[in-house]
Write a protein that holds these residues in place. Structure first.
Motif, PDB file in Angstrom:
ATOM      1  N   ASN A   1     -14.759   8.528   0.439  1.00 34.07           N
ATOM      2  CA  ASN A   1     -14.115   8.213  -0.835  1.00 34.07           C
ATOM      3  C   ASN A   1     -13.209   9.372  -1.201  1.00 34.07           C
ATOM      4  OD1 ASN A   1     -13.344   7.437  -3.362  1.00 34.07           O
ATOM      5  ND2 ASN A   1     -15.381   7.584  -4.288  1.00 34.07           N
TER       6      ASN A   1
ATOM      7  N   ARG B   1      -5.840   6.598  -7.114  1.00 32.91           N
ATOM      8  CA  ARG B   1      -5.644   5.192  -7.429  1.00 32.91           C
ATOM      9  C   ARG B   1      -5.656   4.360  -6.144  1.00 32.91           C
ATOM     10  NH1 ARG B   1      -0.421   3.747 -10.852  1.00 32.91           N
ATOM     11  NH2 ARG B   1      -1.628   4.973 -12.348  1.00 32.91           N
ATOM     12  N   PRO B   2      -6.364   3.227  -6.129  1.00 29.31           N
ATOM     13  CA  PRO B   2      -6.346   2.376  -4.926  1.00 29.31           C
ATOM     14  C   PRO B   2      -4.953   1.816  -4.696  1.00 29.31           C
ATOM     15  CG  PRO B   2      -7.420   1.249  -6.773  1.00 29.31           C
ATOM     16  CD  PRO B   2      -7.201   2.666  -7.194  1.00 29.31           C
ATOM     17  N   PRO B   3      -4.585   1.544  -3.447  1.00 32.79           N
ATOM     18  CA  PRO B   3      -3.247   1.028  -3.175  1.00 32.79           C
ATOM     19  C   PRO B   3      -3.026  -0.326  -3.843  1.00 32.79           C
ATOM     20  CG  PRO B   3      -4.649   0.833  -1.237  1.00 32.79           C
ATOM     21  CD  PRO B   3      -5.401   1.662  -2.219  1.00 32.79           C
TER      22      PRO B   3
ATOM     23  N   VAL C   1      -1.107  -2.698  -2.797  1.00 28.74           N
ATOM     24  CA  VAL C   1      -1.094  -3.717  -1.736  1.00 28.74           C
ATOM     25  C   VAL C   1      -1.933  -3.167  -0.581  1.00 28.74           C
ATOM     26  CG1 VAL C   1       0.327  -5.062  -0.150  1.00 28.74           C
ATOM     27  CG2 VAL C   1       1.200  -4.485  -2.440  1.00 28.74           C
ATOM     28  N   ASP C   2      -3.098  -3.803  -0.339  1.00 27.62           N
ATOM     29  CA  ASP C   2      -3.941  -3.307   0.741  1.00 27.62           C
ATOM     30  C   ASP C   2      -3.500  -3.893   2.086  1.00 27.62           C
ATOM     31  OD1 ASP C   2      -4.949  -5.925   0.903  1.00 27.62           O
ATOM     32  OD2 ASP C   2      -6.667  -5.466  -0.376  1.00 27.62           O
ATOM     33  N   GLY C   3      -4.222  -3.518   3.143  1.00 27.62           N
ATOM     34  CA  GLY C   3      -3.830  -3.942   4.489  1.00 27.62           C
ATOM     35  C   GLY C   3      -3.835  -5.440   4.685  1.00 27.62           C
ATOM     36  N   ASP C   4      -4.857  -6.132   4.153  1.00 22.11           N
ATOM     37  CA  ASP C   4      -4.919  -7.586   4.300  1.00 22.11           C
ATOM     38  C   ASP C   4      -3.767  -8.273   3.586  1.00 22.11           C
ATOM     39  OD1 ASP C   4      -7.227  -7.332   5.772  1.00 22.11           O
ATOM     40  OD2 ASP C   4      -8.574  -7.646   4.060  1.00 22.11           O
ATOM     41  N   GLN C   5      -3.464  -7.788   2.379  1.00 18.87           N
ATOM     42  CA  GLN C   5      -2.347  -8.382   1.637  1.00 18.87           C
ATOM     43  C   GLN C   5      -1.022  -8.147   2.355  1.00 18.87           C
ATOM     44  OE1 GLN C   5      -3.183  -6.335  -2.097  1.00 18.87           O
ATOM     45  NE2 GLN C   5      -3.604  -8.294  -3.103  1.00 18.87           N
TER      46      GLN C   5
ATOM     47  N   THR D   1       6.719  -3.835  -6.580  1.00 21.47           N
ATOM     48  CA  THR D   1       5.705  -3.156  -5.770  1.00 21.47           C
ATOM     49  C   THR D   1       5.719  -3.676  -4.341  1.00 21.47           C
ATOM     50  OG1 THR D   1       4.290  -2.777  -7.691  1.00 21.47           O
ATOM     51  CG2 THR D   1       3.237  -2.686  -5.529  1.00 21.47           C
TER      52      THR D   1
ATOM     53  N   THR E   1       6.584  -1.733  -0.822  1.00 21.60           N
ATOM     54  CA  THR E   1       5.607  -1.705   0.268  1.00 21.60           C
ATOM     55  C   THR E   1       6.228  -2.215   1.567  1.00 21.60           C
ATOM     56  OG1 THR E   1       3.809  -2.070  -1.322  1.00 21.60           O
ATOM     57  CG2 THR E   1       3.333  -2.519   1.001  1.00 21.60           C
TER      58      THR E   1
ATOM     59  N   TYR F   1       7.000  -0.156   5.038  1.00 21.04           N
ATOM     60  CA  TYR F   1       6.498  -0.652   6.333  1.00 21.04           C
ATOM     61  C   TYR F   1       7.634  -0.737   7.349  1.00 21.04           C
ATOM     62  CZ  TYR F   1       4.817  -3.924   9.860  1.00 21.04           C
ATOM     63  OH  TYR F   1       4.494  -4.522  11.048  1.00 21.04           O
TER      64      TYR F   1
END
Length: 289
Positions: free
Chosen positions: A226, A230-232, A234-238, A265, A269, A273
């Motif tokens: 941990n 702040r969590p991303p 847009v995560d990897g699955d999204q 956002t 992202t 990428y």
């Protein structure tokens, strides 16, 4: 009542009481350890007067000869009285170190203490200049008191605490602390100074302990995977879903709506990428060419 008359009236009120610190009898001014007339009446003496006990230090009038050889004065005239001019205003100062902290509690206590004006600021511990604190100092008149809720609101380390307290005393201002082990009006003489330095050092050590415990907690959390922050958005699955839909020529606005993220956002992202993929696919120059 002019200033000179007010000075004499306050002196006569204080001199009705004997001094528990220097032993001056009623009717006499206080004396210093060197045997001369003191500059201020000792706190334990004027604190017995209801109209004066919550105010700042009371200077011995020039007519009483501060700095001259001390001699017992006359018996006090118990008929002395009359109107007593203000013993000084309370000017409040409240501070927090981050925007997430709340100033309301400090302000409420300062108002309850009778501060006529309150200066507040949110400023990090690494900032060297405190604009609102400097404004509060500029607002203080000679008889006024700077009031803070706790000792550590006055400064962020021991040197700053001690320097601020001594600076106030040299300007003929008083420092009042509403809570903590030094609650009350700070006396820069004698044992008061020793206690102030001791508790200032303790406050700095406690801040260092808090800082060290925070770092240990962060290291422990990082070791457990941990890393905080702040969590991303847009995560990897999204991102995988977004790429697949974009390859199918679906508009980014529609994809963002489907994923429940902001359009800007998602644009950032995808751009990041694409930039990363382009960097990985760029031909590398052979060494020595």
């Amino acid at each position: 009542m002019n200033a000179e008359l007010d000075e004499i009236v306050r002196a006569e009120l204080v001199e009705r009481e004997p001094c528990p610190r220097c032993g001056a009898p009623p009717g006499s001014v206080c004396r210093a350890n060197s045997g001369v007339v003191a500059v201020d009446y000792h706190t334990g003496r004027y604190a017995k007067i209801p109209g004066l006990k919550s105010g700042p230090a009371i200077r011995i009038p020039a007519a009483r000869g501060p700095g001259r050889a001390w001699e017992p004065g006359p018996e006090p005239d118990l008929a002395v009285g009359g109107a007593l001019a203000r013993a000084g205003d309370r000017i409040g100062y409240a501070r927090v170190s981050s925007k997430g902290q709340d100033l309301a509690g400090q302000v409420r206590l300062l108002k309850k203490a009778g501060c006529v004006r309150i200066y507040v600021e949110k400023i990090g511990s690494r900032e060297k200049i405190r604009p609102e604190y400097n404004t509060a100092l500029a607002d203080l008149r000679p008889a006024d008191t700077l009031t803070v809720t706790m000792l550590d609101r006055l400064g962020r380390n021991m040197i700053e605490l001690i320097t601020s307290a001594q600076d106030l005393a040299e300007r003929d201002h008083r420092l009042e602390i509403l809570g903590g082990p030094l609650s009350g009006v700070y006396d820069p003489q004698g044992a008061g100074k020793v206690l102030f330095v001791m508790f200032a050092a303790m406050a700095e050590v406690e801040r260092e302990f808090i800082h060290e415990r925070t770092l240990i907690g962060l290291d422990t959390a990082a070791a457990n995977g941990n890393h905080g922050g702040r969590p991303p958005a847009v995560d990897g699955d999204q991102l995988a879903v977004a790429l697949r839909r974009r390859d199918a020529n679906e508009p980014v606005t529609s994809i963002a709506r489907h994923l429940g993220v902001g359009r800007s956002t998602l644009y950032r992202t995808l751009a990041a990428y694409d930039e990363a993929m382009a960097a990985n696919e760029a031909p590398r120059t052979p060494p020595g060419s």
